[in-house]
Design a protein around this motif. Structure first.
Motif, PDB file in Angstrom:
ATOM      1  N   GLU A 249       0.858  -1.391  -0.035  1.00 44.72           N
ATOM      2  CA  GLU A 249       0.003   0.029  -0.072  1.00 44.72           C
ATOM      3  C   GLU A 249       0.976   1.216  -0.025  1.00 44.72           C
ATOM      4  OE1 GLU A 249      -2.413   0.223   3.634  1.00 44.72           O
ATOM      5  OE2 GLU A 249      -0.487   0.243   4.714  1.00 44.72           O
ATOM      6  N   GLU A 315      -7.189   6.676   7.926  1.00 44.35           N
ATOM      7  CA  GLU A 315      -6.040   6.093   6.758  1.00 44.35           C
ATOM      8  C   GLU A 315      -6.903   6.080   5.553  1.00 44.35           C
ATOM      9  OE1 GLU A 315      -4.627   2.380   7.482  1.00 44.35           O
ATOM     10  OE2 GLU A 315      -3.546   2.173   5.574  1.00 44.35           O
ATOM     11  N   ALA A 317      -5.649   4.081   1.946  1.00 43.06           N
ATOM     12  CA  ALA A 317      -4.431   3.495   1.290  1.00 43.06           C
ATOM     13  C   ALA A 317      -5.015   2.931  -0.192  1.00 43.06           C
ATOM     14  CB  ALA A 317      -4.425   2.308   2.088  1.00 43.06           C
ATOM     15  N   GLU A 339      -5.585  -6.338   4.494  1.00 40.47           N
ATOM     16  CA  GLU A 339      -5.611  -4.801   4.160  1.00 40.47           C
ATOM     17  C   GLU A 339      -4.478  -4.499   2.865  1.00 40.47           C
ATOM     18  OE1 GLU A 339      -3.544  -1.576   6.150  1.00 40.47           O
ATOM     19  OE2 GLU A 339      -1.964  -2.933   6.711  1.00 40.47           O
ATOM     20  N   HIS A 344      -8.309   0.533   0.471  1.00 41.47           N
ATOM     21  CA  HIS A 344      -9.099   0.753   1.727  1.00 41.47           C
ATOM     22  C   HIS A 344      -8.812   1.920   2.356  1.00 41.47           C
ATOM     23  CE1 HIS A 344      -5.098  -0.914   2.820  1.00 41.47           C
ATOM     24  NE2 HIS A 344      -5.082  -0.191   3.986  1.00 41.47           N
ATOM     25  N   ASP A 379      -9.272  -1.289   9.413  1.00 41.51           N
ATOM     26  CA  ASP A 379      -9.335  -1.226   8.006  1.00 41.51           C
ATOM     27  C   ASP A 379     -10.436  -1.750   7.452  1.00 41.51           C
ATOM     28  OD1 ASP A 379      -6.254  -1.207   8.940  1.00 41.51           O
ATOM     29  OD2 ASP A 379      -6.132  -0.409   6.895  1.00 41.51           O
TER      30      ASP A 379
HETATM   31 ZN    ZN Z   1      -3.456   0.243   5.535  1.00 39.80          ZN
END
Ligand code: ZN
Length: 408
Positions: A249, A315, A317, A339, A344, A379
């Motif tokens: 990511e 977050e 990503a 994740e 995500h 996530d």
């Molecule tokens: Zn992440």
């Protein structure tokens, strides 16, 4: 078949490339007691890398489950003075931390979720200041190791479950009998860094998500905040390390309180050993205002109410759908892997390190600049095969970032 040679290769990757243990460093290894043989291999590799001392924290899902089943909430919620002292010691030593996950995804199944939440909330009130104090200031790494329970969760009733999970894990971390994982990781990190540098140059102020499944979402970014990639640099000694094996990511923390629209999840979410499936969350003015899950509705609502920040994003990503984790084609029931399957977001705490000079900021200071704060960081995957993401700049111009679930 997992051979001694492959195990050794994996351990070397974890210690040398991932955590990048340096001569004279103290290593704090957390590993389930069932994997004591692997603990031995890791420990020896750390000493060979020059570690001054390797300390081991033995973990056990079986015992944690018993705690939750038999001990009172008040007892479990209490952080004892020696546990605090141990955290204080970590704040002073800033050891290189290696965590080997070998969880039983069902370890807490059947335990009252309210009890888990309540224990989590009380403990993290005491522990969080210590965690904040070491955040971004030491090398760390998380990697996986198959346990029988974990493998049979991924491959129910399959006598070769453990072997299959091994195969999948080694594929995602690029360890094969005939390759040089260190060289492959070097190339992989370079690729991710190129994407990261490009995103940082573009200085997008917001991202627009669209997918046929109903995802229609805009999220603002923090001006000047950096996108981060595969690795980090320990500010204390300048050592480059890769905290997650695997990692696919490029991520940053969005501007807390500034997003609108609907996000539709494309993969089940495992939280506290329970599954939330086929769900969507609608945001207004940066907060989740409604959610809808075919399975686990109550759990999802509970998660969003853990604290003030739990309903906001920490977050964002970007992961292309070609990711080896996604190619494995099954749910790992472990965020470290899941994740890295596709694009995500995370609900809850953001990363202050993405701000210029962020390592030195207090949580409050980071919050003022738009980094979300919460005791959770969960996530959830939105990377549909047709997902498109556009970057929008301050002058209104836009550039395609993702098309059909992958880099445009
Ligand atoms: Zn992440």
């Amino acid at each position: 078949m997992i051979t001694k040679e492959l195990l050794q290769k994996y351990a070397e990757l974890i210690v040398r490339t991932g955590a990048n243990v340096q001569p004279g460093q103290v290593v704090q290894l957390a590993i389930p007691v069932e994997q004591h043989a692997f603990a031995g291999i890791i420990t020896e590799e750390c000493y060979k890398a020059g570690a001054r001392k390797v300390n081991v924290d033995w973990m056990s899902d079986t015992l944690s489950r018993m705690d939750f089943l038999y001990a009172d909430t008040e007892v479990l919620s209490e952080v004892l003075p020696w546990q605090e002292a141990k955290m204080q010691q970590m704040v002073e030593d800033l050891p290189c931390r290696i965590v080997i996950l070998s969880d039983d995804p069902d370890a807490l199944a059947g335990v009252d979720p309210q009890k888990i939440s309540s224990v989590m909330q009380s403990r993290s009130k005491v522990m969080k200041p210590y965690r904040n104090a070491i955040d971004g200031k030491h090398q760390w790494l998380v990697a996986g190791y198959p346990s029988e329970k974990w493998a049979s969760k991924c491959f129910p009733d399959d006598p070769n479950a453990v072997e299959k999970l091994w195969e999948a894990i080694l594929t995602t971390v690029r360890v094969r009998e005939d390759n040089d994982p260190v060289a492959e990781w070097k190339a992989h990190v370079e690729f991710l860094n190129k994407k990261m540098d490009w995103l940082n140059e573009q200085a997008f102020t917001s991202l627009r998500y669209k997918s046929a499944n109903g995802t229609d979402f805009t999220v603002d970014l923090i001006p000047g905040a950096k996108w981060e990639g595969a690795g980090n640099t320990n500010p204390k000694n300048g050592v480059f390390y890769i905290p997650n094996l695997p990692t696919e990511e490029i991520f940053t923390s969005p501007l807390a309180g500034k997003c609108d629209g609907r996000l539709v999840s494309v993969k089940p979410l495992s939280w506290n050993s329970q599954l939330i499936e086929d769900f969507e969350i609608t945001f207004a003015d940066g907060m989740a205002v409604s959610c809808n899950a075919r399975k686990g509705q109550e759990l999802l609502e509970q998660m969003l109410q853990m604290d003030e920040g739990a309903a906001m994003l920490g977050e964002v990503a970007l992961v292309p759908k070609e990711s080896p984790v996604n190619q494995c084609g099954f749910l790992f029931y472990e965020t470290l892997f899941d994740e890295n399957a596709c694009c995500h977001f995370a609900l809850g705490a953001g990363f202050k390190e993405v701000l210029p000079g962020g390592d030195e900021l207090s949580t409050e200071e980071a919050k003022e600049q738009g980094i979300n704060d919460s005791i959770i960081h969960v996530d959830f995957m939105v990377g549909a095969d047709d997902l498109s993401i556009d970057g929008v700049r301050a002058d209104g111009s836009t550039t395609a970032i993702f098309r059909n679930g992958t880099w445009a």
